[in-house]
Write a protein that holds these residues in place. Structure first.
Motif, PDB file in Angstrom:
ATOM      1  N   LEU A 223      -5.370  72.638 -13.065  1.00 24.34           N
ATOM      2  CA  LEU A 223      -5.366  71.165 -12.586  1.00 24.34           C
ATOM      3  C   LEU A 223      -4.396  70.549 -13.616  1.00 24.34           C
ATOM      4  CD1 LEU A 223      -6.666  68.539 -11.187  1.00 24.34           C
ATOM      5  CD2 LEU A 223      -8.428  68.411 -13.172  1.00 24.34           C
ATOM      6  N   LEU A 224      -3.354  69.821 -12.879  1.00 23.53           N
ATOM      7  CA  LEU A 224      -2.351  69.105 -13.429  1.00 23.53           C
ATOM      8  C   LEU A 224      -2.092  67.696 -13.322  1.00 23.53           C
ATOM      9  CD1 LEU A 224       0.384  71.854 -12.332  1.00 23.53           C
ATOM     10  CD2 LEU A 224      -0.579  71.740 -14.463  1.00 23.53           C
ATOM     11  N   GLU A 225      -1.608  67.058 -14.327  1.00 25.92           N
ATOM     12  CA  GLU A 225      -0.998  65.749 -14.236  1.00 25.92           C
ATOM     13  C   GLU A 225       0.311  65.863 -13.946  1.00 25.92           C
ATOM     14  OE1 GLU A 225      -2.333  63.044 -17.413  1.00 25.92           O
ATOM     15  OE2 GLU A 225      -4.359  63.257 -16.786  1.00 25.92           O
ATOM     16  N   VAL A 226       0.910  65.302 -13.004  1.00 30.29           N
ATOM     17  CA  VAL A 226       2.504  65.485 -12.645  1.00 30.29           C
ATOM     18  C   VAL A 226       3.135  64.070 -12.552  1.00 30.29           C
ATOM     19  CG1 VAL A 226       3.936  66.355 -10.955  1.00 30.29           C
ATOM     20  CG2 VAL A 226       1.744  67.582 -11.498  1.00 30.29           C
ATOM     21  N   SER A 227       4.402  64.006 -13.274  1.00 30.88           N
ATOM     22  CA  SER A 227       5.046  62.808 -12.922  1.00 30.88           C
ATOM     23  C   SER A 227       6.479  63.049 -12.683  1.00 30.88           C
ATOM     24  CB  SER A 227       5.156  61.950 -14.346  1.00 30.88           C
ATOM     25  OG  SER A 227       5.777  62.688 -15.515  1.00 30.88           O
ATOM     26  N   LEU A 228       7.212  62.243 -11.909  1.00 32.74           N
ATOM     27  CA  LEU A 228       8.431  62.556 -11.361  1.00 32.74           C
ATOM     28  C   LEU A 228       9.474  61.722 -12.034  1.00 32.74           C
ATOM     29  CD1 LEU A 228       7.450  62.680  -7.387  1.00 32.74           C
ATOM     30  CD2 LEU A 228       7.858  64.568  -9.187  1.00 32.74           C
ATOM     31  N   GLU A 229      10.592  62.405 -12.372  1.00 36.52           N
ATOM     32  CA  GLU A 229      11.712  61.553 -12.917  1.00 36.52           C
ATOM     33  C   GLU A 229      12.612  61.363 -11.768  1.00 36.52           C
ATOM     34  OE1 GLU A 229      15.141  62.178 -16.311  1.00 36.52           O
ATOM     35  OE2 GLU A 229      13.155  63.158 -16.737  1.00 36.52           O
ATOM     36  N   THR A 230      12.551  62.084 -10.719  1.00 41.89           N
ATOM     37  CA  THR A 230      13.345  61.939  -9.527  1.00 41.89           C
ATOM     38  C   THR A 230      12.547  61.849  -8.378  1.00 41.89           C
ATOM     39  OG1 THR A 230      13.748  64.351  -9.455  1.00 41.89           O
ATOM     40  CG2 THR A 230      15.725  63.145 -10.436  1.00 41.89           C
ATOM     41  N   GLY A 231      13.034  61.637  -7.236  1.00 43.11           N
ATOM     42  CA  GLY A 231      12.047  61.456  -6.112  1.00 43.11           C
ATOM     43  C   GLY A 231      12.223  62.329  -4.819  1.00 43.11           C
ATOM     44  N   ARG A 232      12.800  63.533  -4.978  1.00 39.22           N
ATOM     45  CA  ARG A 232      13.260  64.426  -3.614  1.00 39.22           C
ATOM     46  C   ARG A 232      11.982  64.741  -3.005  1.00 39.22           C
ATOM     47  NH1 ARG A 232      17.789  62.154  -5.237  1.00 39.22           N
ATOM     48  NH2 ARG A 232      18.598  63.256  -7.236  1.00 39.22           N
ATOM     49  N   THR A 233      12.243  64.928  -1.600  1.00 38.50           N
ATOM     50  CA  THR A 233      11.275  65.098  -0.571  1.00 38.50           C
ATOM     51  C   THR A 233      10.713  66.367  -0.924  1.00 38.50           C
ATOM     52  OG1 THR A 233      12.358  63.970   1.277  1.00 38.50           O
ATOM     53  CG2 THR A 233      10.839  65.745   1.717  1.00 38.50           C
ATOM     54  N   HIS A 234       9.410  66.515  -0.985  1.00 37.07           N
ATOM     55  CA  HIS A 234       8.446  67.532  -1.340  1.00 37.07           C
ATOM     56  C   HIS A 234       8.681  68.047  -2.833  1.00 37.07           C
ATOM     57  CE1 HIS A 234       8.061  68.966   3.267  1.00 37.07           C
ATOM     58  NE2 HIS A 234       7.645  67.761   2.917  1.00 37.07           N
ATOM     59  N   GLN A 235       9.198  67.280  -3.675  1.00 36.96           N
ATOM     60  CA  GLN A 235       9.456  67.791  -4.978  1.00 36.96           C
ATOM     61  C   GLN A 235       8.618  68.589  -5.564  1.00 36.96           C
ATOM     62  OE1 GLN A 235      12.040  65.156  -7.343  1.00 36.96           O
ATOM     63  NE2 GLN A 235      10.873  65.729  -9.210  1.00 36.96           N
ATOM     64  N   ILE A 236       7.454  68.121  -5.856  1.00 37.86           N
ATOM     65  CA  ILE A 236       6.241  68.655  -6.606  1.00 37.86           C
ATOM     66  C   ILE A 236       5.652  69.756  -5.659  1.00 37.86           C
ATOM     67  CG2 ILE A 236       3.690  68.533  -7.248  1.00 37.86           C
ATOM     68  CD1 ILE A 236       4.135  65.434  -7.369  1.00 37.86           C
ATOM     69  N   ARG A 237       5.932  70.251  -4.681  1.00 42.21           N
ATOM     70  CA  ARG A 237       5.298  71.094  -3.809  1.00 42.21           C
ATOM     71  C   ARG A 237       6.484  72.403  -3.756  1.00 42.21           C
ATOM     72  NH1 ARG A 237       4.245  68.662   2.146  1.00 42.21           N
ATOM     73  NH2 ARG A 237       3.663  70.846   2.501  1.00 42.21           N
ATOM     74  N   VAL A 238       7.514  72.008  -3.851  1.00 45.45           N
ATOM     75  CA  VAL A 238       8.894  73.002  -3.889  1.00 45.45           C
ATOM     76  C   VAL A 238       8.767  73.468  -5.350  1.00 45.45           C
ATOM     77  CG1 VAL A 238      11.143  73.154  -3.954  1.00 45.45           C
ATOM     78  CG2 VAL A 238      10.240  71.988  -2.006  1.00 45.45           C
ATOM     79  N   HIS A 239       8.784  72.605  -6.297  1.00 47.59           N
ATOM     80  CA  HIS A 239       8.995  72.920  -7.763  1.00 47.59           C
ATOM     81  C   HIS A 239       7.736  74.011  -8.061  1.00 47.59           C
ATOM     82  CE1 HIS A 239      11.964  70.048  -9.725  1.00 47.59           C
ATOM     83  NE2 HIS A 239      12.452  71.034  -8.947  1.00 47.59           N
ATOM     84  N   PHE A 240       6.739  73.647  -7.952  1.00 46.85           N
ATOM     85  CA  PHE A 240       5.603  74.529  -8.391  1.00 46.85           C
ATOM     86  C   PHE A 240       5.686  75.959  -7.397  1.00 46.85           C
ATOM     87  CE2 PHE A 240       4.244  70.727 -10.553  1.00 46.85           C
ATOM     88  CZ  PHE A 240       4.153  71.334 -11.745  1.00 46.85           C
ATOM     89  N   SER A 241       5.784  75.673  -6.120  1.00 47.14           N
ATOM     90  CA  SER A 241       6.064  76.958  -5.229  1.00 47.14           C
ATOM     91  C   SER A 241       7.000  77.924  -5.834  1.00 47.14           C
ATOM     92  CB  SER A 241       6.272  76.654  -3.920  1.00 47.14           C
ATOM     93  OG  SER A 241       6.300  77.813  -2.926  1.00 47.14           O
ATOM     94  N   HIS A 242       8.323  77.460  -6.172  1.00 49.90           N
ATOM     95  CA  HIS A 242       9.314  78.190  -6.673  1.00 49.90           C
ATOM     96  C   HIS A 242       8.826  78.897  -7.961  1.00 49.90           C
ATOM     97  CE1 HIS A 242      13.467  79.493  -7.371  1.00 49.90           C
ATOM     98  NE2 HIS A 242      13.433  79.058  -8.539  1.00 49.90           N
ATOM     99  N   MET A 243       8.006  78.322  -9.057  1.00 47.12           N
ATOM    100  CA  MET A 243       7.644  78.850 -10.188  1.00 47.12           C
ATOM    101  C   MET A 243       6.528  79.658  -9.809  1.00 47.12           C
ATOM    102  SD  MET A 243       9.279  77.272 -12.527  1.00 47.12           S
ATOM    103  CE  MET A 243       8.372  77.523 -14.326  1.00 47.12           C
ATOM    104  N   GLY A 244       6.063  80.155  -8.707  1.00 47.22           N
ATOM    105  CA  GLY A 244       5.116  80.879  -8.429  1.00 47.22           C
ATOM    106  C   GLY A 244       3.620  80.390  -8.437  1.00 47.22           C
ATOM    107  N   HIS A 245       3.431  79.214  -8.610  1.00 52.46           N
ATOM    108  CA  HIS A 245       2.244  78.483  -8.755  1.00 52.46           C
ATOM    109  C   HIS A 245       2.210  77.352  -7.519  1.00 52.46           C
ATOM    110  CE1 HIS A 245       1.273  80.161 -12.346  1.00 52.46           C
ATOM    111  NE2 HIS A 245       2.282  79.932 -12.832  1.00 52.46           N
TER     112      HIS A 245
END
Length: 300
Positions: A223-245
């Protein structure tokens, strides 16, 4: 200094306190009116100085009153009778809680019964006449906080010069697997994939920065608390998927659908400055039942 009237969402009233300036400078610099809106106001004679029509190069003196009648607008959507939870409201905006699975505005695939249609119904009930303008955005299956401008002035101020990305946005997410570090930052560029729907991490993409903190370690998940410094489409979803999570329930980016049927992502808090308020506004939204149930199911 801002002054109020009975229907402040329709007009702007400003008392000038300070050295003399041209009317145009006060409108642009002090009242923060966009050049585009200024052109419309000038064309339609919607600006009064001390109850009289003046030229934009005329001088405004200390204690003078400027009144701007905002342009009348026609709504684009049909009303959909559905109650929406309102978290916060002032003269310029409404903050609402978006349910999961609800499309934000009409598309070819979803021509009606969207959040925008429901907001038309809400606006009618409140006697607000105008377009539905979203200040921030959420994917269809992401739940949480959305800001809706009541007028063109509010929308232009809050979205100008990327001001919306200066907001303090916090998301709650549940990702697959155990993230080792208690907190971290993902700084990886994001590019639209060739399929036109997905986004990918790619060196040719736009810079994207995501910060996270571990809130709780779950059984096979975090369970994560996530904050964005930028606002790209699907940013959270893409980043964590790329990290294997990948996010649980995020089928598009490889997340398991076993325990939840949509991405486990919720916009849980938002801090922002409203155009005519001096202090920062902070709103919060409770987790929806499906994410609460997911956390309970996976709790060790």
């Amino acid at each position: 200094m801002w002054l109020r009237n009975m229907q402040s969402y329709k007009s702007l009233i400003w008392q000038h306190n300070g050295d003399e300036k041209t009317l145009k400078k006060v409108l642009l610099e002090d009242m923060n009116i966009s050049v585009r809106l200024l052109y419309t106001l000038k064309k339609e004679n919607r600006v009064l100085l001390n109850e009289k029509t003046k030229k934009f190069h005329d001088i405004v003196n200390n204690q003078d009153i400027i009144k701007v009648e905002l342009p009348k607008e026609k709504n684009d959507y049909e009303a959909f009778e559905k109650e929406i939870k309102i978290i916060y409201e002032n003269d310029d905006l409404i903050v609402v809680e978006k349910e999961p699975y609800m499309v934000v505005h009409p598309t070819k695939g979803h021509p009606d019964k969207t959040l925008a249609n429901a907001l038309v119904y809400t606006f009618h009930k409140k006697g607000i006449l105008g377009k539905i303008r979203f200040v921030n955005r959420l994917d269809r299956d992401t739940s949480g906080i959305l800001i809706v401008a009541k007028n063109s002035y509010c929308h232009s101020v809050m979205t100008k010069d990327d001001k919306m990305w200066e907001m303090d946005k916090t998301y709650t997410a549940v990702v697959e697997g155990e993230i080792g570090d208690s907190e971290g930052t993902i700084d990886m560029p994001i590019l639209k994939d060739e399929d036109g729907i997905k986004r990918i991490v790619h060196e040719d993409g736009q810079r994207a920065i995501t910060h996270y903190k571990v809130a709780k370690r779950l059984k096979g998940a975090t369970l994560l608390e996530v904050s964005l410094e930028t606002g790209r489409t699907h940013q959270i979803r893409v980043h964590f998927s790329h990290m294997g999570h990948p996010l649980l329930g995020d089928e598009l980016y490889g997340g398991s659908m076993k325990d939840i049927k949509r991405q486990a992502l919720h916009c849980s808090s938002l801090g922002f400055y409203s155009p005519r308020e001096s202090e920062k506004i902070i709103v919060r939204s409770e987790l929806p039942h499906d994410i609460k149930n997911l956390i309970e199911t996976l709790s060790v």
